[in-house]
Design a protein around this motif. Structure first.
Motif, PDB file in Angstrom:
ATOM      1  N   VAL A 480       0.837  -1.207   0.000  1.00 25.44           N
ATOM      2  CA  VAL A 480       0.000   0.000   0.000  1.00 25.44           C
ATOM      3  C   VAL A 480       0.870   1.255   0.000  1.00 25.44           C
ATOM      4  CG1 VAL A 480      -1.720   1.307   1.301  1.00 25.44           C
ATOM      5  CG2 VAL A 480      -1.933  -1.175   1.105  1.00 25.44           C
ATOM      6  N   GLN A 481       1.982   1.226   0.721  1.00 21.40           N
ATOM      7  CA  GLN A 481       2.875   2.387   0.721  1.00 21.40           C
ATOM      8  C   GLN A 481       3.414   2.668  -0.687  1.00 21.40           C
ATOM      9  OE1 GLN A 481       3.135   4.324   3.523  1.00 21.40           O
ATOM     10  NE2 GLN A 481       1.631   2.817   4.251  1.00 21.40           N
ATOM     11  N   GLU A 482       3.675   1.609  -1.440  1.00 17.05           N
ATOM     12  CA  GLU A 482       4.146   1.784  -2.816  1.00 17.05           C
ATOM     13  C   GLU A 482       3.026   2.349  -3.690  1.00 17.05           C
ATOM     14  OE1 GLU A 482       6.941   1.776  -5.880  1.00 17.05           O
ATOM     15  OE2 GLU A 482       7.185   1.480  -3.705  1.00 17.05           O
ATOM     16  N   PHE A 483       1.806   1.878  -3.476  1.00 20.77           N
ATOM     17  CA  PHE A 483       0.651   2.412  -4.204  1.00 20.77           C
ATOM     18  C   PHE A 483       0.492   3.908  -3.922  1.00 20.77           C
ATOM     19  CE2 PHE A 483      -3.817   3.635  -4.381  1.00 20.77           C
ATOM     20  CZ  PHE A 483      -4.247   3.110  -5.582  1.00 20.77           C
ATOM     21  N   VAL A 484       0.595   4.288  -2.657  1.00 26.71           N
ATOM     22  CA  VAL A 484       0.458   5.701  -2.274  1.00 26.71           C
ATOM     23  C   VAL A 484       1.532   6.544  -2.960  1.00 26.71           C
ATOM     24  CG1 VAL A 484       0.682   7.317  -0.348  1.00 26.71           C
ATOM     25  CG2 VAL A 484      -0.681   5.238  -0.082  1.00 26.71           C
ATOM     26  N   LYS A 485       2.752   6.044  -2.946  1.00 27.59           N
ATOM     27  CA  LYS A 485       3.856   6.769  -3.573  1.00 27.59           C
ATOM     28  C   LYS A 485       3.583   7.004  -5.060  1.00 27.59           C
ATOM     29  CE  LYS A 485       8.846   6.335  -4.426  1.00 27.59           C
ATOM     30  NZ  LYS A 485      10.049   5.467  -4.196  1.00 27.59           N
ATOM     31  N   LYS A 486       3.124   5.974  -5.766  1.00 27.07           N
ATOM     32  CA  LYS A 486       2.870   6.100  -7.201  1.00 27.07           C
ATOM     33  C   LYS A 486       1.640   6.953  -7.491  1.00 27.07           C
ATOM     34  CE  LYS A 486       5.144   1.805  -8.646  1.00 27.07           C
ATOM     35  NZ  LYS A 486       5.007   0.535  -9.396  1.00 27.07           N
ATOM     36  N   LEU A 487       0.612   6.855  -6.643  1.00 23.01           N
ATOM     37  CA  LEU A 487      -0.578   7.682  -6.837  1.00 23.01           C
ATOM     38  C   LEU A 487      -0.243   9.159  -6.648  1.00 23.01           C
ATOM     39  CD1 LEU A 487      -3.636   8.009  -7.269  1.00 23.01           C
ATOM     40  CD2 LEU A 487      -3.940   7.616  -4.802  1.00 23.01           C
ATOM     41  N   SER A 500      -4.784   7.509   9.869  1.00 24.04           N
ATOM     42  CA  SER A 500      -4.375   7.035  11.191  1.00 24.04           C
ATOM     43  C   SER A 500      -5.522   6.228  11.790  1.00 24.04           C
ATOM     44  CB  SER A 500      -4.033   8.211  12.107  1.00 24.04           C
ATOM     45  OG  SER A 500      -5.214   8.963  12.390  1.00 24.04           O
ATOM     46  N   GLU A 501      -5.209   5.476  12.843  1.00 20.38           N
ATOM     47  CA  GLU A 501      -6.279   4.741  13.530  1.00 20.38           C
ATOM     48  C   GLU A 501      -7.365   5.693  14.015  1.00 20.38           C
ATOM     49  OE1 GLU A 501      -6.232   0.958  15.932  1.00 20.38           O
ATOM     50  OE2 GLU A 501      -4.345   1.901  16.527  1.00 20.38           O
ATOM     51  N   ALA A 502      -6.952   6.828  14.565  1.00 27.65           N
ATOM     52  CA  ALA A 502      -7.927   7.780  15.093  1.00 27.65           C
ATOM     53  C   ALA A 502      -8.793   8.356  13.980  1.00 27.65           C
ATOM     54  CB  ALA A 502      -7.206   8.909  15.835  1.00 27.65           C
ATOM     55  N   GLU A 503      -8.186   8.699  12.861  1.00 32.44           N
ATOM     56  CA  GLU A 503      -8.964   9.220  11.735  1.00 32.44           C
ATOM     57  C   GLU A 503      -9.949   8.174  11.220  1.00 32.44           C
ATOM     58  OE1 GLU A 503      -5.811  12.353   9.668  1.00 32.44           O
ATOM     59  OE2 GLU A 503      -5.645  10.203   9.269  1.00 32.44           O
ATOM     60  N   GLU A 561      -9.145  -2.960   6.745  1.00 34.53           N
ATOM     61  CA  GLU A 561      -8.398  -1.881   6.083  1.00 34.53           C
ATOM     62  C   GLU A 561      -7.141  -1.500   6.868  1.00 34.53           C
ATOM     63  OE1 GLU A 561     -11.241   1.270   5.540  1.00 34.53           O
ATOM     64  OE2 GLU A 561     -12.763  -0.105   4.784  1.00 34.53           O
ATOM     65  N   TRP A 562      -6.005  -1.531   6.174  1.00 35.61           N
ATOM     66  CA  TRP A 562      -4.752  -1.083   6.765  1.00 35.61           C
ATOM     67  C   TRP A 562      -4.851   0.380   7.191  1.00 35.61           C
ATOM     68  CZ3 TRP A 562      -1.258  -4.470   8.144  1.00 35.61           C
ATOM     69  CH2 TRP A 562      -1.006  -5.615   7.382  1.00 35.61           C
ATOM     70  N   VAL A 563      -4.244   0.706   8.336  1.00 35.98           N
ATOM     71  CA  VAL A 563      -4.051   2.098   8.744  1.00 35.98           C
ATOM     72  C   VAL A 563      -2.563   2.321   8.981  1.00 35.98           C
ATOM     73  CG1 VAL A 563      -6.368   2.437   9.689  1.00 35.98           C
ATOM     74  CG2 VAL A 563      -4.551   1.511  11.155  1.00 35.98           C
ATOM     75  N   GLU A 582       3.303   6.003  15.807  1.00 37.34           N
ATOM     76  CA  GLU A 582       4.304   5.204  15.093  1.00 37.34           C
ATOM     77  C   GLU A 582       5.566   4.920  15.897  1.00 37.34           C
ATOM     78  OE1 GLU A 582       4.303   5.330  10.674  1.00 37.34           O
ATOM     79  OE2 GLU A 582       3.942   7.459  11.010  1.00 37.34           O
ATOM     80  N   ASP A 583       5.469   4.956  17.226  1.00 37.93           N
ATOM     81  CA  ASP A 583       6.655   4.632  18.029  1.00 37.93           C
ATOM     82  C   ASP A 583       6.425   3.362  18.829  1.00 37.93           C
ATOM     83  OD1 ASP A 583       4.759   5.569  19.754  1.00 37.93           O
ATOM     84  OD2 ASP A 583       6.081   6.919  20.851  1.00 37.93           O
ATOM     85  N   GLY A 584       5.697   2.420  18.217  1.00 39.43           N
ATOM     86  CA  GLY A 584       5.373   1.177  18.920  1.00 39.43           C
ATOM     87  C   GLY A 584       6.190   0.010  18.431  1.00 39.43           C
ATOM     88  N   ASN A 585       5.545  -1.145  18.313  1.00 37.45           N
ATOM     89  CA  ASN A 585       6.200  -2.368  17.844  1.00 37.45           C
ATOM     90  C   ASN A 585       6.307  -2.307  16.321  1.00 37.45           C
ATOM     91  OD1 ASN A 585       6.898  -4.978  17.088  1.00 37.45           O
ATOM     92  ND2 ASN A 585       5.662  -5.939  18.680  1.00 37.45           N
ATOM     93  N   ILE A 586       7.516  -2.111  15.832  1.00 33.71           N
ATOM     94  CA  ILE A 586       7.710  -1.904  14.399  1.00 33.71           C
ATOM     95  C   ILE A 586       7.461  -3.173  13.588  1.00 33.71           C
ATOM     96  CG2 ILE A 586       9.342  -0.030  14.752  1.00 33.71           C
ATOM     97  CD1 ILE A 586      11.598  -2.004  14.116  1.00 33.71           C
ATOM     98  N   LEU A 587       7.302  -4.313  14.268  1.00 32.69           N
ATOM     99  CA  LEU A 587       7.083  -5.574  13.556  1.00 32.69           C
ATOM    100  C   LEU A 587       5.643  -5.723  13.080  1.00 32.69           C
ATOM    101  CD1 LEU A 587       9.120  -8.023  15.818  1.00 32.69           C
ATOM    102  CD2 LEU A 587       9.843  -6.917  13.702  1.00 32.69           C
ATOM    103  N   TYR A 588       4.738  -4.866  13.583  1.00 38.47           N
ATOM    104  CA  TYR A 588       3.322  -4.998  13.240  1.00 38.47           C
ATOM    105  C   TYR A 588       2.697  -3.640  12.947  1.00 38.47           C
ATOM    106  CZ  TYR A 588       3.879  -9.649  15.250  1.00 38.47           C
ATOM    107  OH  TYR A 588       4.309 -10.916  15.519  1.00 38.47           O
ATOM    108  N   ARG A 589       1.716  -3.657  12.057  1.00 36.74           N
ATOM    109  CA  ARG A 589       0.904  -2.479  11.761  1.00 36.74           C
ATOM    110  C   ARG A 589      -0.571  -2.808  12.026  1.00 36.74           C
ATOM    111  NH1 ARG A 589       3.586   2.563  10.657  1.00 36.74           N
ATOM    112  NH2 ARG A 589       5.687   1.969   9.994  1.00 36.74           N
ATOM    113  N   GLU A 590      -1.325  -1.774  12.345  1.00 34.01           N
ATOM    114  CA  GLU A 590      -2.735  -1.955  12.669  1.00 34.01           C
ATOM    115  C   GLU A 590      -3.588  -2.018  11.396  1.00 34.01           C
ATOM    116  OE1 GLU A 590      -3.857  -2.326  15.680  1.00 34.01           O
ATOM    117  OE2 GLU A 590      -2.266  -1.533  16.977  1.00 34.01           O
ATOM    118  N   PHE A 591      -4.703  -2.719  11.485  1.00 34.31           N
ATOM    119  CA  PHE A 591      -5.761  -2.546  10.491  1.00 34.31           C
ATOM    120  C   PHE A 591      -7.105  -2.531  11.212  1.00 34.31           C
ATOM    121  CE2 PHE A 591      -4.916  -7.170  10.332  1.00 34.31           C
ATOM    122  CZ  PHE A 591      -6.190  -7.715  10.489  1.00 34.31           C
ATOM    123  N   ARG A 592      -8.120  -1.969  10.552  1.00 30.77           N
ATOM    124  CA  ARG A 592      -9.392  -1.706  11.209  1.00 30.77           C
ATOM    125  C   ARG A 592     -10.559  -2.185  10.344  1.00 30.77           C
ATOM    126  NH1 ARG A 592      -8.920   1.949  15.563  1.00 30.77           N
ATOM    127  NH2 ARG A 592     -11.065   1.270  15.910  1.00 30.77           N
TER     128      ARG A 592
END
Length: 626
Positions: A480-487, A500-503, A561-563, A582-592
């Protein structure tokens, strides 16, 4: 010391179970220890199926909560499974604990009384024949509309037409039954009134002896019946005239002069769901409302893909679909249908101010505990909707401002505001509830990113369930980060990113504080989401279900959905400005959000996974900064 311990509890019917939510509140300044719960009930009628959180230990039949600090509380949810139909049962609980001096004390929960229970195996929803008979007996206000069909009377057409019309309303199908001669049919539904949330029972009765169709309803107050009977009665009459009898061939019959026998086939059925030999109960999978089945599924391990974690689905693994079950690409007919839907929605938005003027005559669904800020709407509803001081301070009746980019991605403007994020009723992962201020408005994808849009940017489709308008899935957070970069490069901007999770939660709630953006009634989740019970275990084209109050589709289902945020095991120390954490466990990302693969997911539910892994039930939608 006992006066410092307060017990709160709530009981509800949930997917055939009696769900008891209970909290032990330590209102003293001192720690209490070794808190345990001993539930007392008739084990010939009930058994405990499970509890949440699942981490609670059970010793000698008692549920151990451990220590509770002064000024705090601990909660437990118990699922009681009825073993037999019964009328009037009680659930008690003794709470034992040690005070700060080591003295053992006991507090008793106020008795919880349940009027009617029946096993889940006897019902396809939370309400069954025994409960239906109980409601008919106790609901004081009832009324009918009776019609004579003077041409083309056809039982099969009338049954199917009646079912189609009731599917449009937020009610559950309970039973369809008829006599052995097929001369009299009854279709029974149960639901809640939209404002006061009173119980309501609806019956459609079709009688071949005098070619009549009866609409019957019973609820708590007479005023709740008037608009409902008028609306459904009008739809029935118009539907029968257009599809069965011809215009002008359906005539209202005065009830006082009616020859229809007002007794019900339901009267010939017993509390356990068995009926007289002259009554035939149709299979529930043939005659059911549009609301998804509430049959309970226990999910353990599926296939061997990578493991994800959620507040409810720990160590849940991806499933393998048999070959040949992927969705088909959208054809010309589907495209034409989509265009027609857009035209209808556009017309609705233009006419919506007129509809507000006629609010008193409409059966309008308002999310529970929603604070309506717009003064013109608030003036209409002040006498009917209770305002909760903790409701998000934003307008749930938005005049939607949208933006569409060069590849057809549609975005809805989300206003700035404040809301309470998280839930104290779910997993500790979703706690504590904390106030978040969204300082700047932002655009959020109206729909999940589709496969067609992904291919436009990335060139290849990774999805397991193919369909141009289906959400893209089997994409990692890194993809998804690559998609965002190209978009961003294609659009000549840097404004696109993951929310963000809050958004995400702020937009999902859309000004509500209920479990879902449409309220607390899980029985209507199927109107808003593709999830485990109704999805067929595959994705579906975006935007087919109802949107939330801010015009966002599929927030509770289709794909999760990835956040942007990294994993944190609670909200302690979380940002309060809506930014990504973004200062948590860098091995995992949240999704909602919900997914076709999950059971129901509330607005507050969180989940996480390895950002480099791909899952066939996880996709994304994007933010475009203003």
């Amino acid at each position: 010391m006992e006066s410092a311990i307060k017990i709160t509890r709530k009981t509800e019917f949930y997917q055939g179970y009696i769900r008891l939510k209970m909290a032990v509140n330590n209102e003293s300044p001192y720690l209490i220890g070794d808190v345990s719960l001993d539930f007392i009930y008739d084990d010939d009628i009930l058994r405990i199926d499970r509890c949440k959180p699942e981490s609670i230990s059970i010793k000698q039949g008692k549920y151990t909560l451990g220590n509770i600090d002064g000024g705090s509380s601990k909660s437990i949810t118990i699922y009681f499974d009825p073993l037999t139909c019964s009328k009037g049962i009680a659930i008690d609980c003794n709470i034992t604990f040690k005070d700060y001096q080591g003295k053992r004390s006991i507090v008793q929960m106020e008795t919880t009384k349940i009027s009617v229970t029946c096993p889940i195996l006897n019902t396809d929803s939370d309400i069954n024949i025994a409960m239906l008979k109980e409601f008919i007996e106790k609901l004081p206000s009832r009324d009918s509309r009776i019609y004579e069909v003077q041409n083309g009377f056809n039982v099969e057409k009338l049954v199917n037409l009646s079912r189609e019309i009731l599917q449009k309303h937020s009610v559950k199908h309970v039973r369809t039954m008829h006599d052995i001669d097929d001369k009299k049919w009854e279709i029974w539904y149960y639901g809640k009134t939209t404002v006061k949330l009173d119980d309501i029972v609806i019956k459609i009765s079709i009688n071949t002896d005098d070619n009549s169709l009866e609409l019957f309803a019973a609820t708590q107050t007479a005023e709740s019946l008037v608009g409902l009977l008028a609306e459904i009665g009008r739809e029935l009459k118009e539907g029968v005239e257009s599809q069965v009898s011809g215009k002008g061939r359906v005539v209202n019959v005065s009830i006082s002069k009616s020859k229809i026998d007002r007794s019900n086939l339901l009267d010939l059925c017993n509390m356990d769901g068995t009926c007289d030999v002259n009554v035939v109960i149709e299979k529930s999978d043939i005659y059911r409302s549009g609301i998804g089945s509430t049959e309970v599924h226990e999910i353990n391990s599926f296939g061997n893909d990578h493991t994800i974690n959620t507040g409810y689905l720990h160590q849940l693994q991806d499933s393998k679909k048999p070959s040949g079950t992927h969705g088909r690409k959208i054809g010309k007919k589907a495209l034409l249908f989509s265009v027609l839907v857009i035209i209808v929605l556009a017309g609705y938005l233009m006419l919506s101010p007129l509809l507000v003027d006629n609010f008193d005559n409409q059966d309008t669904v308002v999310p529970q505990n929603t604070k309506i800020v717009d003064s013109s709407v608030a003036a209409t509803e002040t006498n009917n909707i209770s305002i909760d001081d903790k409701t998000a301070s934003t307008n749930t009746q938005l005049n939607l401002e949208t933006y569409t980019n060069s590849i057809g991605m549609e975005f809805v403007l989300i206003p700035s505001g404040e809301f309470e994020m998280g839930s104290d009723d779910l997993d500790p992962y979703e706690t504590p509830v904390h106030e978040v201020t969204i300082e700047n408005a932002y655009y959020l994808g109206k729909y999940e990113v589709t496969q067609e849009q992904w291919v436009e940017i990335m060139g290849a489709n990774p999805s397991k369930f193919e369909g141009d308008n289906n959400p893209v899935e089997y994409v990692s957070w890194d993809d998804v980060q690559e998609f965002v970069k190209k978009l961003n490069a294609k659009e000549g901007t840097d404004k696109y990113r993951l929310p963000s999770e809050a958004e995400w939660e702020y937009a999902c709630r859309a000004g509500t504080i209920t479990k879902y953006s449409f309220g607390d009634d899980e029985s209507i989740l199927g109107h808003y989401a593709w999830y485990y019970d109704n999805s067929g275990y595959e994705t579906h084209p975006v935007g087919q279900k109802r949107p939330n109050p801010w015009g966002l589709y599929d927030m509770h289902g289709n794909v999760a959905e990835w956040v942007q945020d990294e994993l944190h095991d609670s909200y302690n120390g979380a940002p309060t400005d809506g930014s990504a954490w973004e200062d948590g466990n860098i091995l995992y990302r949240e999704f909602r959000g919900g997914s076709y693969f999950f059971s129901s997911q509330f607005s507050a539910n969180r989940a996480f996974a390895d950002p480099s892994f791909r899952y066939r039930y996880v996709g994304f939608r994007l933010v475009r900064e203003v």
